[in-house]
Design a protein around this motif. Structure first.
Motif, PDB file in Angstrom:
ATOM      1  N   ILE A 143       0.839  -1.209   0.000  1.00 15.05           N
ATOM      2  CA  ILE A 143       0.000   0.000   0.000  1.00 15.05           C
ATOM      3  C   ILE A 143       0.867   1.249   0.000  1.00 15.05           C
ATOM      4  CG2 ILE A 143      -1.670   1.335   1.343  1.00 15.05           C
ATOM      5  CD1 ILE A 143      -2.777  -1.346   2.370  1.00 15.05           C
ATOM      6  N   VAL A 144       1.892   1.273   0.852  1.00 14.85           N
ATOM      7  CA  VAL A 144       2.749   2.456   0.964  1.00 14.85           C
ATOM      8  C   VAL A 144       3.564   2.662  -0.306  1.00 14.85           C
ATOM      9  CG1 VAL A 144       4.649   3.504   2.247  1.00 14.85           C
ATOM     10  CG2 VAL A 144       2.817   2.339   3.473  1.00 14.85           C
ATOM     11  N   HIS A 145       4.028   1.587  -0.924  1.00 14.51           N
ATOM     12  CA  HIS A 145       4.758   1.732  -2.190  1.00 14.51           C
ATOM     13  C   HIS A 145       3.864   2.328  -3.269  1.00 14.51           C
ATOM     14  CE1 HIS A 145       8.770   0.057  -1.606  1.00 14.51           C
ATOM     15  NE2 HIS A 145       8.234  -0.809  -0.763  1.00 14.51           N
ATOM     16  N   PHE A 146       2.613   1.902  -3.314  1.00 18.71           N
ATOM     17  CA  PHE A 146       1.681   2.491  -4.279  1.00 18.71           C
ATOM     18  C   PHE A 146       1.452   3.967  -3.977  1.00 18.71           C
ATOM     19  CE2 PHE A 146      -2.644   3.759  -5.399  1.00 18.71           C
ATOM     20  CZ  PHE A 146      -2.669   3.474  -6.761  1.00 18.71           C
ATOM     21  N   LEU A 147       1.281   4.292  -2.698  1.00 21.98           N
ATOM     22  CA  LEU A 147       1.025   5.680  -2.316  1.00 21.98           C
ATOM     23  C   LEU A 147       2.249   6.564  -2.493  1.00 21.98           C
ATOM     24  CD1 LEU A 147      -1.217   5.165   0.845  1.00 21.98           C
ATOM     25  CD2 LEU A 147      -1.909   5.908  -1.443  1.00 21.98           C
ATOM     26  N   PHE A 148       3.431   5.967  -2.494  1.00 19.87           N
ATOM     27  CA  PHE A 148       4.634   6.739  -2.802  1.00 19.87           C
ATOM     28  C   PHE A 148       4.476   7.416  -4.163  1.00 19.87           C
ATOM     29  CE2 PHE A 148       8.623   6.703  -5.262  1.00 19.87           C
ATOM     30  CZ  PHE A 148       9.349   7.653  -4.542  1.00 19.87           C
ATOM     31  N   GLY A 149       4.070   6.640  -5.151  1.00 14.81           N
ATOM     32  CA  GLY A 149       3.862   7.208  -6.473  1.00 14.81           C
ATOM     33  C   GLY A 149       2.632   8.083  -6.551  1.00 14.81           C
ATOM     34  N   PHE A 150       1.544   7.640  -5.908  1.00 13.40           N
ATOM     35  CA  PHE A 150       0.279   8.361  -6.024  1.00 13.40           C
ATOM     36  C   PHE A 150       0.318   9.715  -5.327  1.00 13.40           C
ATOM     37  CE2 PHE A 150      -4.177   9.290  -5.048  1.00 13.40           C
ATOM     38  CZ  PHE A 150      -4.751   9.066  -6.290  1.00 13.40           C
ATOM     39  N   LEU A 151       0.941   9.785  -4.152  1.00 12.77           N
ATOM     40  CA  LEU A 151       0.953  11.023  -3.376  1.00 12.77           C
ATOM     41  C   LEU A 151       2.068  11.983  -3.780  1.00 12.77           C
ATOM     42  CD1 LEU A 151       0.199   9.637   0.207  1.00 12.77           C
ATOM     43  CD2 LEU A 151      -1.402  10.690  -1.404  1.00 12.77           C
ATOM     44  N   LEU A 152       3.199  11.456  -4.224  1.00  7.67           N
ATOM     45  CA  LEU A 152       4.337  12.328  -4.512  1.00  7.67           C
ATOM     46  C   LEU A 152       4.425  12.775  -5.969  1.00  7.67           C
ATOM     47  CD1 LEU A 152       7.214  10.856  -2.310  1.00  7.67           C
ATOM     48  CD2 LEU A 152       5.435  12.530  -1.754  1.00  7.67           C
ATOM     49  N   ALA A 153       3.628  12.189  -6.840  1.00  4.41           N
ATOM     50  CA  ALA A 153       3.657  12.614  -8.241  1.00  4.41           C
ATOM     51  C   ALA A 153       3.197  14.057  -8.391  1.00  4.41           C
ATOM     52  CB  ALA A 153       2.783  11.682  -9.092  1.00  4.41           C
ATOM     53  N   TYR A 154       2.198  14.455  -7.601  1.00  8.99           N
ATOM     54  CA  TYR A 154       1.683  15.828  -7.705  1.00  8.99           C
ATOM     55  C   TYR A 154       2.741  16.865  -7.320  1.00  8.99           C
ATOM     56  CZ  TYR A 154      -1.300  19.921  -7.120  1.00  8.99           C
ATOM     57  OH  TYR A 154      -1.845  21.178  -7.221  1.00  8.99           O
ATOM     58  N   PRO A 155       3.436  16.721  -6.173  1.00  2.00           N
ATOM     59  CA  PRO A 155       4.501  17.690  -5.867  1.00  2.00           C
ATOM     60  C   PRO A 155       5.604  17.723  -6.920  1.00  2.00           C
ATOM     61  CG  PRO A 155       3.911  16.449  -3.907  1.00  2.00           C
ATOM     62  CD  PRO A 155       3.204  15.796  -5.054  1.00  2.00           C
ATOM     63  N   MET A 156       5.955  16.564  -7.470  1.00  3.39           N
ATOM     64  CA  MET A 156       6.973  16.530  -8.529  1.00  3.39           C
ATOM     65  C   MET A 156       6.494  17.291  -9.757  1.00  3.39           C
ATOM     66  SD  MET A 156       8.311  12.593  -8.484  1.00  3.39           S
ATOM     67  CE  MET A 156       8.569  11.707  -6.944  1.00  3.39           C
ATOM     68  N   ARG A 157       5.234  17.083 -10.100  1.00  2.73           N
ATOM     69  CA  ARG A 157       4.662  17.785 -11.244  1.00  2.73           C
ATOM     70  C   ARG A 157       4.655  19.292 -11.006  1.00  2.73           C
ATOM     71  NH1 ARG A 157      -0.388  19.716 -12.530  1.00  2.73           N
ATOM     72  NH2 ARG A 157      -1.002  19.615 -14.735  1.00  2.73           N
ATOM     73  N   GLU A 158       4.291  19.681  -9.797  1.00  5.62           N
ATOM     74  CA  GLU A 158       4.276  21.104  -9.460  1.00  5.62           C
ATOM     75  C   GLU A 158       5.672  21.710  -9.563  1.00  5.62           C
ATOM     76  OE1 GLU A 158       3.833  23.296  -5.309  1.00  5.62           O
ATOM     77  OE2 GLU A 158       1.905  22.485  -5.995  1.00  5.62           O
ATOM     78  N   LEU A 159       6.682  20.976  -9.105  1.00  7.93           N
ATOM     79  CA  LEU A 159       8.058  21.445  -9.190  1.00  7.93           C
ATOM     80  C   LEU A 159       8.468  21.667 -10.641  1.00  7.93           C
ATOM     81  CD1 LEU A 159      10.672  21.968  -7.485  1.00  7.93           C
ATOM     82  CD2 LEU A 159      11.287  19.595  -7.976  1.00  7.93           C
ATOM     83  N   CYS A 160       8.079  20.737 -11.502  1.00  9.37           N
ATOM     84  CA  CYS A 160       8.423  20.846 -12.929  1.00  9.37           C
ATOM     85  C   CYS A 160       7.733  22.049 -13.569  1.00  9.37           C
ATOM     86  CB  CYS A 160       8.022  19.572 -13.656  1.00  9.37           C
ATOM     87  SG  CYS A 160       8.987  18.118 -13.215  1.00  9.37           S
ATOM     88  N   LEU A 161       6.486  22.279 -13.219  1.00 10.02           N
ATOM     89  CA  LEU A 161       5.727  23.383 -13.812  1.00 10.02           C
ATOM     90  C   LEU A 161       6.160  24.737 -13.276  1.00 10.02           C
ATOM     91  CD1 LEU A 161       2.110  21.906 -13.809  1.00 10.02           C
ATOM     92  CD2 LEU A 161       3.433  22.523 -15.833  1.00 10.02           C
ATOM     93  N   ARG A 162       6.291  24.829 -11.958  1.00  9.98           N
ATOM     94  CA  ARG A 162       6.501  26.133 -11.320  1.00  9.98           C
ATOM     95  C   ARG A 162       7.935  26.619 -11.395  1.00  9.98           C
ATOM     96  NH1 ARG A 162       4.483  27.217  -5.197  1.00  9.98           N
ATOM     97  NH2 ARG A 162       2.476  26.802  -6.212  1.00  9.98           N
TER      98      ARG A 162
END
Length: 222
Positions: free
Chosen positions: A113-132
């Protein structure tokens, strides 16, 4: 997270800092709680080493890289779930044991569960970093978190195996949490990747929905 276009930048800045302070306080309370009656202190230390490093990076780079409230909530939610696993060891996590009994499973799935949530929860901050901050296009910013989550998942499994094998062989089963599954590392990597794909898909679906629903119902900007 952008909540109201009518708010001044100063008010948004203050609100974000208030939310961030609250989030940090809650996380540190949970972090301290995980030390109470910890199941295996050596395992706790090993599992928390990446947390110390990651939170240190967030603090040291805060003046240059400030994330939205939502990103910080997602980041600290994942870290809290991770240290909750470290408190009991992943293989003996009580929530995972409850789920194992309910599903009639042969293993404790909390680590999955935590390995799945690693990708699910942290993808948004990574995306924000790339955009901003890196000014990448939306398409590139959607792809990079998926690639990074896949790469980090593999890198973590390699480092995890090397550190335990060389320095803490007696902690191997507790720290690795393979529970008799020789393909556990590959499955963990795949789940992190699937989580990031799912996160990007949710973001894109949300953006699509915003075009057809009143903005008052969908106020988040992603």
């Amino acid at each position: 997270m952008r909540l109201s276009t009518a708010s001044t930048p100063e008010r948004i800045y203050i609100k974000e800092n208030t939310n961030l302070k609250t989030t940090c306080c809650l996380f540190f309370i949970v972090w301290i709680w995980t030390l109470i009656d910890v199941a295996d202190m050596v395992n706790w230390t090993l599992e928390n080493t990446p947390v110390f490093l990651f939170t240190g990076i967030l603090v040291l780079t805060y003046d240059r890289y400030k994330f939205s409230d939502l990103s910080y909530i997602l980041i600290f939610t994942f870290l809290a779930l991770h240290i909750f696993g470290a408190k009991y060891t992943y293989a003996e996590n009580p929530f995972g044991e409850w789920l194992q009994q309910e599903l009639g499973s042969k293993r404790n799935h909390y680590d999955r569960i935590v390995h799945f949530l690693f990708g699910f929860l942290l993808a948004y901050p990574m995306r924000e970093l790339c955009l901003r901050y890196f000014n990448f296009s939306p398409k590139v910013s959607n792809g990079i978190p998926i690639i990074v989550c896949l790469a980090l998942g593999g890198f973590y499994e390699i480092v995890e195996g090397v550190v335990v094998g060389v320095f803490f062989p007696e902690q191997g089963l507790n720290f690795l949490g393979i529970q008799g599954d020789l393909w556990d590392p590959q499955k963990d990597i795949a789940l992190a990747w699937l989580g990031s794909v799912g996160s990007v898909a949710v973001i894109e679906l949300y953006k699509y929905a915003r075009r057809y629903l009143p903005k008052r119902q969908l106020s988040l900007r992603v």
